[in-house]
Design a protein around this motif. Structure first.
Motif, PDB file in Angstrom:
ATOM      1  N   MET A 100       0.878  -1.160   0.000  1.00 27.94           N
ATOM      2  CA  MET A 100       0.000   0.000   0.000  1.00 27.94           C
ATOM      3  C   MET A 100       0.919   1.214   0.000  1.00 27.94           C
ATOM      4  O   MET A 100       1.529   1.524   1.009  1.00 27.94           O
ATOM      5  N   CYS A 101       1.093   1.843  -1.157  1.00 25.00           N
ATOM      6  CA  CYS A 101       1.974   3.000  -1.289  1.00 25.00           C
ATOM      7  C   CYS A 101       1.123   4.247  -1.345  1.00 25.00           C
ATOM      8  O   CYS A 101       0.298   4.388  -2.243  1.00 25.00           O
ATOM      9  N   ALA A 102       1.346   5.135  -0.412  1.00 21.85           N
ATOM     10  CA  ALA A 102       0.625   6.411  -0.374  1.00 21.85           C
ATOM     11  C   ALA A 102      -0.873   6.183  -0.530  1.00 21.85           C
ATOM     12  O   ALA A 102      -1.536   6.860  -1.274  1.00 21.85           O
ATOM     13  N   SER A 103      -1.395   5.192   0.151  1.00 20.52           N
ATOM     14  CA  SER A 103      -2.806   4.818   0.213  1.00 20.52           C
ATOM     15  C   SER A 103      -3.370   4.289  -1.101  1.00 20.52           C
ATOM     16  O   SER A 103      -4.570   4.120  -1.220  1.00 20.52           O
ATOM     17  N   LYS A 104      -2.523   4.027  -2.092  1.00 22.96           N
ATOM     18  CA  LYS A 104      -2.989   3.415  -3.333  1.00 22.96           C
ATOM     19  C   LYS A 104      -2.572   1.947  -3.333  1.00 22.96           C
ATOM     20  O   LYS A 104      -1.418   1.632  -3.041  1.00 22.96           O
ATOM     21  N   PRO A 105      -3.507   1.042  -3.666  1.00 19.79           N
ATOM     22  CA  PRO A 105      -3.105  -0.369  -3.785  1.00 19.79           C
ATOM     23  C   PRO A 105      -2.003  -0.489  -4.835  1.00 19.79           C
ATOM     24  O   PRO A 105      -2.060   0.141  -5.891  1.00 19.79           O
ATOM     25  N   THR A 106      -0.992  -1.288  -4.528  1.00 21.75           N
ATOM     26  CA  THR A 106       0.177  -1.394  -5.387  1.00 21.75           C
ATOM     27  C   THR A 106       0.577  -2.844  -5.585  1.00 21.75           C
ATOM     28  O   THR A 106       0.814  -3.560  -4.615  1.00 21.75           O
ATOM     29  N   ALA A 107       0.639  -3.262  -6.842  1.00 24.70           N
ATOM     30  CA  ALA A 107       1.122  -4.600  -7.194  1.00 24.70           C
ATOM     31  C   ALA A 107       2.578  -4.465  -7.626  1.00 24.70           C
ATOM     32  O   ALA A 107       2.931  -3.550  -8.374  1.00 24.70           O
ATOM     33  N   ILE A 108       3.418  -5.380  -7.146  1.00 22.03           N
ATOM     34  CA  ILE A 108       4.840  -5.352  -7.469  1.00 22.03           C
ATOM     35  C   ILE A 108       5.247  -6.701  -8.042  1.00 22.03           C
ATOM     36  O   ILE A 108       4.943  -7.744  -7.463  1.00 22.03           O
ATOM     37  N   ALA A 109       5.919  -6.660  -9.192  1.00 25.04           N
ATOM     38  CA  ALA A 109       6.440  -7.867  -9.829  1.00 25.04           C
ATOM     39  C   ALA A 109       7.936  -7.678 -10.056  1.00 25.04           C
ATOM     40  O   ALA A 109       8.370  -6.604 -10.484  1.00 25.04           O
ATOM     41  N   VAL A 110       8.710  -8.703  -9.757  1.00 20.23           N
ATOM     42  CA  VAL A 110      10.168  -8.636  -9.906  1.00 20.23           C
ATOM     43  C   VAL A 110      10.624  -9.809 -10.763  1.00 20.23           C
ATOM     44  O   VAL A 110      10.172 -10.940 -10.570  1.00 20.23           O
ATOM     45  N   GLN A 111      11.516  -9.532 -11.718  1.00 22.86           N
ATOM     46  CA  GLN A 111      12.020 -10.583 -12.611  1.00 22.86           C
ATOM     47  C   GLN A 111      13.501 -10.358 -12.879  1.00 22.86           C
ATOM     48  O   GLN A 111      13.918  -9.243 -13.168  1.00 22.86           O
ATOM     49  N   ARG A 112      14.286 -11.431 -12.804  1.00 24.02           N
ATOM     50  CA  ARG A 112      15.706 -11.382 -13.174  1.00 24.02           C
ATOM     51  C   ARG A 112      15.850 -11.661 -14.660  1.00 24.02           C
ATOM     52  O   ARG A 112      15.121 -12.483 -15.206  1.00 24.02           O
ATOM     53  N   PHE A 113      16.792 -10.969 -15.294  1.00 26.72           N
ATOM     54  CA  PHE A 113      17.083 -11.166 -16.712  1.00 26.72           C
ATOM     55  C   PHE A 113      18.569 -11.454 -16.868  1.00 26.72           C
ATOM     56  O   PHE A 113      19.388 -10.858 -16.171  1.00 26.72           O
ATOM     57  N   GLU A 123       3.683 -10.473 -13.481  1.00 28.14           N
ATOM     58  CA  GLU A 123       4.709 -11.510 -13.267  1.00 28.14           C
ATOM     59  C   GLU A 123       4.789 -12.442 -14.470  1.00 28.14           C
ATOM     60  O   GLU A 123       5.878 -12.799 -14.920  1.00 28.14           O
ATOM     61  N   LYS A 124       3.634 -12.836 -14.991  1.00 23.92           N
ATOM     62  CA  LYS A 124       3.616 -13.726 -16.153  1.00 23.92           C
ATOM     63  C   LYS A 124       4.233 -13.038 -17.364  1.00 23.92           C
ATOM     64  O   LYS A 124       5.042 -13.624 -18.083  1.00 23.92           O
ATOM     65  N   MET A 125       3.864 -11.778 -17.608  1.00 26.99           N
ATOM     66  CA  MET A 125       4.412 -11.047 -18.751  1.00 26.99           C
ATOM     67  C   MET A 125       5.928 -10.904 -18.654  1.00 26.99           C
ATOM     68  O   MET A 125       6.645 -11.133 -19.634  1.00 26.99           O
ATOM     69  N   LEU A 126       6.423 -10.526 -17.481  1.00 25.89           N
ATOM     70  CA  LEU A 126       7.869 -10.379 -17.317  1.00 25.89           C
ATOM     71  C   LEU A 126       8.580 -11.719 -17.466  1.00 25.89           C
ATOM     72  O   LEU A 126       9.686 -11.787 -18.011  1.00 25.89           O
ATOM     73  N   GLY A 127       7.956 -12.786 -16.984  1.00 25.24           N
ATOM     74  CA  GLY A 127       8.536 -14.128 -17.155  1.00 25.24           C
ATOM     75  C   GLY A 127       8.637 -14.515 -18.618  1.00 25.24           C
ATOM     76  O   GLY A 127       9.653 -15.082 -19.067  1.00 25.24           O
ATOM     77  N   VAL A 128       7.598 -14.215 -19.391  1.00 26.02           N
ATOM     78  CA  VAL A 128       7.630 -14.500 -20.830  1.00 26.02           C
ATOM     79  C   VAL A 128       8.729 -13.667 -21.493  1.00 26.02           C
ATOM     80  O   VAL A 128       9.505 -14.173 -22.319  1.00 26.02           O
ATOM     81  N   LEU A 129       8.837 -12.386 -21.134  1.00 21.79           N
ATOM     82  CA  LEU A 129       9.872 -11.535 -21.695  1.00 21.79           C
ATOM     83  C   LEU A 129      11.267 -12.098 -21.399  1.00 21.79           C
ATOM     84  O   LEU A 129      12.126 -12.151 -22.275  1.00 21.79           O
ATOM     85  N   ALA A 130      11.483 -12.539 -20.155  1.00 25.62           N
ATOM     86  CA  ALA A 130      12.785 -13.105 -19.783  1.00 25.62           C
ATOM     87  C   ALA A 130      13.100 -14.333 -20.631  1.00 25.62           C
ATOM     88  O   ALA A 130      14.247 -14.535 -21.052  1.00 25.62           O
ATOM     89  N   THR A 131      12.099 -15.138 -20.915  1.00 24.02           N
ATOM     90  CA  THR A 131      12.290 -16.339 -21.746  1.00 24.02           C
ATOM     91  C   THR A 131      12.624 -15.950 -23.185  1.00 24.02           C
ATOM     92  O   THR A 131      13.478 -16.547 -23.818  1.00 24.02           O
ATOM     93  N   LEU A 132      11.934 -14.932 -23.705  1.00 20.23           N
ATOM     94  CA  LEU A 132      12.159 -14.500 -25.086  1.00 20.23           C
ATOM     95  C   LEU A 132      13.533 -13.878 -25.298  1.00 20.23           C
ATOM     96  O   LEU A 132      14.102 -13.973 -26.385  1.00 20.23           O
ATOM     97  N   LEU A 133      14.042 -13.191 -24.254  1.00 20.27           N
ATOM     98  CA  LEU A 133      15.341 -12.526 -24.390  1.00 20.27           C
ATOM     99  C   LEU A 133      16.480 -13.464 -24.055  1.00 20.27           C
ATOM    100  O   LEU A 133      17.610 -13.237 -24.353  1.00 20.27           O
TER     101      LEU A 133
END
Length: 162
Positions: free
Chosen positions: A17-30, A152-162
């Motif tokens: 919860m950042c500055a009272s706004k709901p916040t989703a965080i996704a982290v991916q290693r490349f 998370e899924k999108m970043l995972g696909v990107l990591a696979t493609l690169l």
């Protein structure tokens, strides 16, 4: 374990919860350099592979339009079943190869509510780490888990493609 922004209080994994706004965080290693990831995130060809289309879900891409400059707009329109969904926004910050910030919404539904996505790319000895932070208005809080999982899924696909 949950991740949070600097002003956030820890909630569940990948949420804050950042500055009272709901916040989703996704982290991916490349395992590629930060510049390559930065360029891919802004490439219409790559957007059509890692954000939309058959590698993610059953949908037909109708168009991918992108004007990657500060103030530039984008429109990523798909058909899912009988529904056409136009993901729209405007770029707020572009700092190669470190940071991309944009307004994100669905045309006619959430585009007026001010959902913001920040993508931070941090170099590592092996390549880089991407941290995507999606702040959304309080009325979209029920969408938080789905949003985090989708990024998370999108970043995972990107990591696979690169």
């Amino acid at each position: 374990q949950g991740r949070t922004g600097k002003t956030g209080a820890r909630t569940r994994s990948g949420e804050a919860m950042c500055a009272s706004k709901p916040t989703a965080i996704a982290v991916q290693r490349f395992n590629v350099p930060a510049q390559r990831v930065y360029d891919a995130i802004l490439s219409t060809e790559m957007i059509g592979r890692f954000m939309f289309g058959p590698l993610l879900r059953e949908e037909t891409i109708l168009h991918i339009r992108n004007d990657p400059r500060v103030g530039g707009a984008f429109s990523y329109k798909v058909r899912r079943g009988e529904h056409e969904i136009d993901h729209v926004g405007r770029f707020l910050q572009l700092t190669p190869p470190k940071r991309i910030v944009f307004i994100w919404g669905i045309a006619g539904e959430s585009d007026q509510y001010g959902s913001t996505v920040a993508i931070d790319i941090t170099p590592t000895p092996e390549g880089c780490i991407v941290t995507l932070t999606h702040q959304m208005p309080p009325q979209w809080a029920d969408f938080l888990d789905r949003s985090r999982a989708a990024w998370e899924k999108m970043l995972g696909v990107l990591a696979t493609l690169l």
